[in-house]
Structures are given as structure tokens and as C-alpha cells.
Design an enzyme around this catalytic site. Structure first.
Site, PDB file in Angstrom:
ATOM      1  N   GLY A  18       0.826  -1.198   0.000  1.00  0.00           N
ATOM      2  CA  GLY A  18       0.000   0.000   0.000  1.00  0.00           C
ATOM      3  C   GLY A  18       0.860   1.246   0.000  1.00  0.00           C
ATOM      4  O   GLY A  18       2.087   1.172  -0.130  1.00  0.00           O
ATOM      5  N   ALA A  19       0.207   2.388   0.150  1.00  0.00           N
ATOM      6  CA  ALA A  19       0.930   3.662   0.097  1.00  0.00           C
ATOM      7  C   ALA A  19       1.951   3.770   1.223  1.00  0.00           C
ATOM      8  O   ALA A  19       3.036   4.299   1.030  1.00  0.00           O
ATOM      9  CB  ALA A  19      -0.070   4.806   0.179  1.00  0.00           C
ATOM     10  N   LYS A  38      -1.108  -5.340   7.973  1.00  0.00           N
ATOM     11  CA  LYS A  38      -0.472  -4.221   7.286  1.00  0.00           C
ATOM     12  C   LYS A  38       0.723  -3.759   8.126  1.00  0.00           C
ATOM     13  O   LYS A  38       0.559  -3.301   9.259  1.00  0.00           O
ATOM     14  CB  LYS A  38      -1.459  -3.075   7.076  1.00  0.00           C
ATOM     15  CG  LYS A  38      -0.860  -1.948   6.252  1.00  0.00           C
ATOM     16  CD  LYS A  38      -1.897  -0.915   5.859  1.00  0.00           C
ATOM     17  CE  LYS A  38      -1.281   0.153   4.987  1.00  0.00           C
ATOM     18  NZ  LYS A  38      -2.226   1.178   4.594  1.00  0.00           N
ATOM     19  N   ASP A 139      -7.541   8.118  -1.786  1.00  0.00           N
ATOM     20  CA  ASP A 139      -6.822   7.201  -2.679  1.00  0.00           C
ATOM     21  C   ASP A 139      -7.749   6.085  -3.162  1.00  0.00           C
ATOM     22  O   ASP A 139      -7.390   4.909  -3.146  1.00  0.00           O
ATOM     23  CB  ASP A 139      -5.602   6.620  -1.966  1.00  0.00           C
ATOM     24  CG  ASP A 139      -4.608   5.959  -2.935  1.00  0.00           C
ATOM     25  OD1 ASP A 139      -4.579   6.364  -4.113  1.00  0.00           O
ATOM     26  OD2 ASP A 139      -3.880   5.041  -2.516  1.00  0.00           O
TER      27      ASP A 139
END
Length: 302
Positions: A18-19, A38, A139
């Protein structure tokens, strides 16, 4: 890969990036359920974990209490290895097998209008929930929309989400290029309408099975946008110090949404165009979009 509660979660394999972090598929040893971990690197300040990180986690926990069906659930937060200048953290989410990009790829024959309506409605329901809680996702793209085994949508990757006061505007450029709203491309301040623009792009993609605007730079992206929605008048062009000037665009070979998607129904086209509006103040809100005839009319053409 090691972290506190390592006896609780067993990492299986990396499933994405992810970002702000890497995502792993893991197993919860207590329940046997798959989860998504994450991994986020948090830079430490003299006072420890930065306030904005603590706010992000508090925000995720707050959203979680509503148990919204179209928002991915946060199950746990684990502290991992702490070094002198950074801390590894793991956010534990429910695991959903695929994202919308994969789902579109698998459905090479396309979706019927009813399926598109259901998917679009659930995306908007999730975004309306965020916006009503003063959160802008920033996003939205097919890779950040998860699709459950029974075809329901869950919004994910809130690494870029930010809680904000309605007086405050957000300035950093964060949204993936192809789904960026014009105000972001022009380097202007922006708020919740950026998410609506992204949803308009995604709905068209559900019809055509390919991204609507595939620009390779901010200027190229705007050129591709103006080719479809039309170039705004000079009067509509922002007076702020924008990064790109109005007279730098010479729009030729214009094309309509109906030409791109001949099978789109009139109400779907009207909804999409109300989302793909140059002026963010004139863009439809998530709640207004949910009350659009596209979602309320019966019967819907298949």
C-alpha cells in the site's frame, strides 16, 4: 517478520504493498481465520510515536465501532520491533481474497447493469459513511476496493485517510494519477469531492473494463479528462496559483462517455457526469449520488 503477539498471528505470504506499508496474509492461531497484516514503519519523534499516527489508529478504531458493511474491519493493532528512530507496527484487518481490479480482470465478459449498480451503490455507501464521519479517503481506486467471495464491496487502505475539520482543506498530493480529480492535478486545496471524482472513474471502468483516464503526467491526465468532459471556460479556471495554465490546453478529438460505452444507460451516464464535474463545488455528494435515479429506478435495463 516478528512482532508482539507473534504467537497469535502466523504470517503466510506477502499479498500487496500500500501507500504506507506492506500487506501480508496471515492466520489467527486462536480462531484459525485468515487476516491481513499491514506492516507500517512509524518514524519516532523525541516524544515517541507521532500524534498523527496515534490519530490515524484512533480514527480506525472509531470507524470500526460502527461495523459498517462496506468498510474493512480492523481487528487488532500490534507493536513490532522498535529501533532508535522508528517503530514497526502491524494493523490487523479482516482478510478479503480479492480487490476490484482483480475482480474486473476475472470478469472478462463484463458486468450487467444490475451488478454495476450494486457495486457502485456499495462503494458510495462506504464513502458516504466516511464523509459523514469527516474522513476523506483520498486514494480510491480498484486496488483499494475489496470484493468479498459473495460480491460485496469493502473500502480498504486508509493509510492516506485523514480526519479533518470542515474549515480545513487538505493539500498534499496523494491520489493515484489515473483517479485524481482536476483540483489535485492542479495543485489546489481539496476535500471530500476528490473521492466522488474517483468513484465516477471507477463506475465507467466497471462498464468498459479498463481505466477511463490513463495519463502519464498531470498535464497529460488533464488533457485526457478535458477530451471527455470538455475544457472548462477561462472564467471557470481557478484564480489561485495553479501549476498548469488554462491556455496550455488545446483539446481536439473530443469524445463522449456514450461513445466510449455504447451500452451505458441514460441514468448511469447522468450520474457519472455529475461526478466528473470540473468544479468540485458542483460535483454531486455521496449522499446525493445514492438518491440518483440510477439507484432508484425500476426496472433497470440489464
Amino acid at each position: 517478520m516478528s512482532f508482539d503477539k507473534s504467537n497469535t498471528y502466523e504470517a503466510l505470504n506477502r499479498i500487496g504493498r500500500g501507500a504506507y506499508g506492506t500487506v501480508y496474509k496471515a492466520k489467527d492461531r486462536k480462531t484459525g481465520n485468515d487476516v491481513a497484516l499491514k506492516r507500517v514503519c512509524v518514524p519516532l519523534t523525541e516524544d515517541g510515536i507521532p500524534m498523527n499516527t496515534l490519530r490515524e489508529i484512533a480514527l480506525l478504531r472509531q470507524l470500526n465501532t460502527f461495523d459498517h458493511p462496506n468498510i474493512v474491519r480492523l481487528l487488532d493493532v500490534c507493536h513490532g520491533q522498535q529501533m532508535e528512530k522508528e517503530l514497526i507496527m502491524y494493523l490487523v484487518f479482516e482478510h478479503v481474497e480479492q480487490d476490484l481490479a482483480t475482480y474486473i480482470e476475472k470478469n472478462s465478459k463484463g458486468f450487467c447493469s444490475i451488478e454495476i449498480r450494486n457495486l457502485a451503490k456499495e462503494i458510495l455507501q462506504g464513502v458516504d459513511f466516511l464523509h459523514s464521519n469527516r474522513v476523506v479517503h483520498r486514494d480510491l481506486k480498484p486496488q483499494n476496493l475489496l470484493v468479498t467471495h459473495d460480491g460485496h464491496i469493502k473500502l480498504a487502505d486508509f493509510g492516506l485517510a485523514k480526519s479533518y475539520d470542515f474549515e480545513m482543506q487538505l493539500t498534499s498530493v496523494v491520489v493515484t494519477l489515473w483517479y485524481r480529480a482536476p483540483e489535485v492535478l492542479l495543485g489546489l486545496t481539496y476535500a471530500t469531492p476528490v473521492d466522488i471524482w474517483s468513484i465516477g472513474c471507477i463506475i465507467v471502468e466497471l462498464y468498459s473494463l479498463k481505466p477511463l483516464f490513463c495519463g502519464c503526467s498531470e498535464g497529460d491526465q488533464l488533457s485526457k479528462i478535458f477530451r471527455i468532459i470538455g475544457k472548462p471556460s477561462e472564467k471557470e479556471w481557478p484564480e489561485e496559483n495553479v501549476s498548469i495554465k488554462w491556455n496550455s490546453f488545446d483539446v481536439i478529438n473530443t469524445i463522449t462517455i456514450e461513445e466510449i460505452i455504447p451500452n451505458i444507460c441514460e441514468t448511469a451516464c447522468d450520474l457519472v457526469m455529475s461526478m466528473l464535474t470540473f468544479d468540485p463545488k458542483k460535483r454531486v455528494s455521496a449522499l446525493q449520488a445514492l438518491n440518483h435515479p440510477f439507484f432508484t429506478e425500476e426496472p433497470l435495463n440489464t
